[in-house]
Design a protein around this motif. Sequence first.
Motif, PDB file in Angstrom:
ATOM      1  N   HIS A  77       0.742  -1.162  -0.031  1.00  0.00           N
ATOM      2  CA  HIS A  77       0.006   0.075  -0.107  1.00  0.00           C
ATOM      3  C   HIS A  77       0.914   1.172   0.125  1.00  0.00           C
ATOM      4  CE1 HIS A  77      -3.123   2.772   0.817  1.00  0.00           C
ATOM      5  NE2 HIS A  77      -2.775   3.157   1.848  1.00  0.00           N
ATOM      6  N   LYS A  78       1.760   1.357   0.997  1.00  0.00           N
ATOM      7  CA  LYS A  78       2.666   2.452   1.000  1.00  0.00           C
ATOM      8  C   LYS A  78       3.369   2.935  -0.290  1.00  0.00           C
ATOM      9  CE  LYS A  78       1.638   3.926   5.218  1.00  0.00           C
ATOM     10  NZ  LYS A  78       0.962   5.147   5.539  1.00  0.00           N
ATOM     11  N   VAL A  79       4.161   1.880  -0.879  1.00  0.00           N
ATOM     12  CA  VAL A  79       4.975   1.812  -1.891  1.00  0.00           C
ATOM     13  C   VAL A  79       4.140   2.363  -3.165  1.00  0.00           C
ATOM     14  CG1 VAL A  79       6.348   0.591  -3.737  1.00  0.00           C
ATOM     15  CG2 VAL A  79       6.958   0.194  -1.251  1.00  0.00           C
ATOM     16  N   THR A  80       2.836   1.713  -3.264  1.00  0.00           N
ATOM     17  CA  THR A  80       2.098   2.192  -4.402  1.00  0.00           C
ATOM     18  C   THR A  80       1.581   3.570  -4.196  1.00  0.00           C
ATOM     19  OG1 THR A  80       1.213  -0.145  -4.702  1.00  0.00           O
ATOM     20  CG2 THR A  80      -0.118   1.652  -5.317  1.00  0.00           C
ATOM     21  N   VAL A  81       1.092   3.927  -2.985  1.00  0.00           N
ATOM     22  CA  VAL A  81       0.666   5.432  -2.766  1.00  0.00           C
ATOM     23  C   VAL A  81       1.786   6.500  -3.082  1.00  0.00           C
ATOM     24  CG1 VAL A  81       0.033   6.971  -1.003  1.00  0.00           C
ATOM     25  CG2 VAL A  81      -1.037   4.745  -1.102  1.00  0.00           C
ATOM     26  N   GLN A  82       2.940   6.026  -2.666  1.00  0.00           N
ATOM     27  CA  GLN A  82       4.292   6.910  -2.864  1.00  0.00           C
ATOM     28  C   GLN A  82       4.491   7.037  -4.300  1.00  0.00           C
ATOM     29  OE1 GLN A  82       5.572   9.033  -0.546  1.00  0.00           O
ATOM     30  NE2 GLN A  82       4.166   8.231   0.788  1.00  0.00           N
ATOM     31  N   LEU A  83       4.528   5.834  -5.079  1.00  0.00           N
ATOM     32  CA  LEU A  83       4.773   5.882  -6.488  1.00  0.00           C
ATOM     33  C   LEU A  83       3.780   6.836  -7.239  1.00  0.00           C
ATOM     34  CD1 LEU A  83       6.457   4.557  -8.869  1.00  0.00           C
ATOM     35  CD2 LEU A  83       4.438   2.900  -9.051  1.00  0.00           C
ATOM     36  N   LEU A  84       2.415   6.603  -6.732  1.00  0.00           N
ATOM     37  CA  LEU A  84       1.295   7.316  -7.736  1.00  0.00           C
ATOM     38  C   LEU A  84       1.509   8.839  -7.273  1.00  0.00           C
ATOM     39  CD1 LEU A  84      -1.279   4.801  -7.650  1.00  0.00           C
ATOM     40  CD2 LEU A  84       0.303   5.130  -9.400  1.00  0.00           C
ATOM     41  N   ILE A  85       1.823   9.139  -6.028  1.00  0.00           N
ATOM     42  CA  ILE A  85       2.208  10.643  -5.921  1.00  0.00           C
ATOM     43  C   ILE A  85       3.145  11.240  -6.835  1.00  0.00           C
ATOM     44  CG2 ILE A  85       2.861  12.127  -3.900  1.00  0.00           C
ATOM     45  CD1 ILE A  85       1.461  10.595  -1.974  1.00  0.00           C
ATOM     46  N   GLY A  86       4.280  10.547  -6.797  1.00  0.00           N
ATOM     47  CA  GLY A  86       5.635  10.801  -7.369  1.00  0.00           C
ATOM     48  C   GLY A  86       5.061  11.061  -9.079  1.00  0.00           C
ATOM     49  N   VAL A  87       4.622   9.671  -9.583  1.00  0.00           N
ATOM     50  CA  VAL A  87       4.020   9.933 -10.853  1.00  0.00           C
ATOM     51  C   VAL A  87       3.208  11.117 -11.125  1.00  0.00           C
ATOM     52  CG1 VAL A  87       2.679   8.634 -12.400  1.00  0.00           C
ATOM     53  CG2 VAL A  87       4.429   7.358 -11.163  1.00  0.00           C
ATOM     54  N   SER A  88       2.169  11.491 -10.416  1.00  0.00           N
ATOM     55  CA  SER A  88       1.161  12.378 -10.384  1.00  0.00           C
ATOM     56  C   SER A  88       1.880  13.903 -10.713  1.00  0.00           C
ATOM     57  CB  SER A  88       0.160  12.581  -9.453  1.00  0.00           C
ATOM     58  OG  SER A  88      -0.581  13.519  -9.599  1.00  0.00           O
ATOM     59  N   ARG A  89       3.055  13.888  -9.720  1.00  0.00           N
ATOM     60  CA  ARG A  89       3.758  15.162  -9.814  1.00  0.00           C
ATOM     61  C   ARG A  89       4.712  15.312 -11.052  1.00  0.00           C
ATOM     62  NH1 ARG A  89       5.994  15.617  -3.561  1.00  0.00           N
ATOM     63  NH2 ARG A  89       3.733  16.054  -2.693  1.00  0.00           N
ATOM     64  N   SER A  90       4.939  14.209 -11.580  1.00  0.00           N
ATOM     65  CA  SER A  90       6.116  14.150 -12.478  1.00  0.00           C
ATOM     66  C   SER A  90       5.209  14.513 -13.926  1.00  0.00           C
ATOM     67  CB  SER A  90       6.691  13.157 -12.819  1.00  0.00           C
ATOM     68  OG  SER A  90       6.044  11.760 -13.279  1.00  0.00           O
ATOM     69  N   VAL A  91       3.956  13.971 -14.017  1.00  0.00           N
ATOM     70  CA  VAL A  91       3.035  14.102 -15.134  1.00  0.00           C
ATOM     71  C   VAL A  91       2.675  15.462 -15.239  1.00  0.00           C
ATOM     72  CG1 VAL A  91       0.981  13.465 -16.055  1.00  0.00           C
ATOM     73  CG2 VAL A  91       2.352  11.809 -15.286  1.00  0.00           C
ATOM     74  N   ASN A  92       2.415  16.075 -14.200  1.00  0.00           N
ATOM     75  CA  ASN A  92       1.875  17.501 -13.929  1.00  0.00           C
ATOM     76  C   ASN A  92       2.942  18.539 -14.637  1.00  0.00           C
ATOM     77  OD1 ASN A  92      -0.544  16.671 -13.079  1.00  0.00           O
ATOM     78  ND2 ASN A  92      -0.211  16.853 -11.045  1.00  0.00           N
ATOM     79  N   ILE A  93       4.224  18.018 -13.971  1.00  0.00           N
ATOM     80  CA  ILE A  93       5.210  19.011 -14.339  1.00  0.00           C
ATOM     81  C   ILE A  93       5.775  18.650 -15.770  1.00  0.00           C
ATOM     82  CG2 ILE A  93       7.664  19.277 -14.029  1.00  0.00           C
ATOM     83  CD1 ILE A  93       7.522  18.453 -11.178  1.00  0.00           C
ATOM     84  N   GLY A  94       5.677  17.800 -16.154  1.00  0.00           N
ATOM     85  CA  GLY A  94       5.852  17.414 -17.823  1.00  0.00           C
ATOM     86  C   GLY A  94       4.720  18.122 -18.653  1.00  0.00           C
ATOM     87  N   GLY A  95       3.622  18.128 -18.217  1.00  0.00           N
ATOM     88  CA  GLY A  95       2.706  18.724 -18.769  1.00  0.00           C
ATOM     89  C   GLY A  95       2.661  20.325 -19.069  1.00  0.00           C
ATOM     90  N   GLU A  96       3.237  20.758 -17.830  1.00  0.00           N
ATOM     91  CA  GLU A  96       3.515  22.313 -17.570  1.00  0.00           C
ATOM     92  C   GLU A  96       4.787  22.690 -18.529  1.00  0.00           C
ATOM     93  OE1 GLU A  96       4.177  23.087 -13.716  1.00  0.00           O
ATOM     94  OE2 GLU A  96       1.901  22.741 -13.073  1.00  0.00           O
ATOM     95  N   MET A  97       5.663  21.706 -18.544  1.00  0.00           N
ATOM     96  CA  MET A  97       6.967  22.201 -19.397  1.00  0.00           C
ATOM     97  C   MET A  97       6.596  22.021 -20.949  1.00  0.00           C
ATOM     98  SD  MET A  97       9.788  20.087 -17.174  1.00  0.00           S
ATOM     99  CE  MET A  97      11.040  20.538 -18.512  1.00  0.00           C
TER     100      MET A  97
END
Length: 233
Positions: A213-233
């Motif tokens: 549960h913890k690994v999945t949650v942390q992974l998806l938080i990081g993925v969400s941020r990288s996708v948003n950052i990539g979209g902004e760039m």
Amino acid sequence: MAQVAPATLYRHFGSKRALFEAAGIPESPAAWVHPRRQDILEAALDLLSLQGYHGTTMTEIAARAGVARATLYAQFPTKAALLDALLQENLLVDLVNHFPATLPEDERMKTSEELECLARQFLLSFQDPRRVALLRLILAEGTRFPLLQHAYHHMVSTGVNVVSHYLSSLIPGLVDPGLTAHTYIGSLLAFVLTEHIVPGSVLPVYSPEEIAHKVTVQLLIGVSRSVNIGGEM
């Protein structure tokens, strides 16, 4: 074919072997072709994990398995061939193959559930002493034997590739699927190493469910941020 989600399947049957046993059929026809094959592999793994690759002889393996040397050599001409048979299984590939490569649009919200289930099954598999012994053998002997080095890197790279493709199908716009998959697998292996391969750590021990549960949650938080950052760039 059963028209159920992989997570639903794994709740009822933790492995393919458990499913086949419940259905009352053998896991593989190979058991009929080589009735002593599994005995030989288990004996080899026991001895290799205790004595190392160089310190174990084919004669010892045959004696441990309770078979004649001729029977052993008929199935495994060399010790390298026997070791190669032990290393054929790739846990991550087997697990990921039970999950759809591309989910229907109405199931994309199940990304967290599917990844958590995958992580949990991966961790639970190391409750099998044979899997622990095999990984210990690879880590202990890998620096001296190219065959083990190759097996380890092949296992990791193949796992990263299948998880990378799986993540790409689930998460549109994922910036670096390969690195994300490596992070996901590496996080799980870190817990396996401290809790099973090299026990005695002073770090807290968590259940497979908590870790998944913890690994999945942390992974998806990081993925969400990288996708948003990539979209902004």
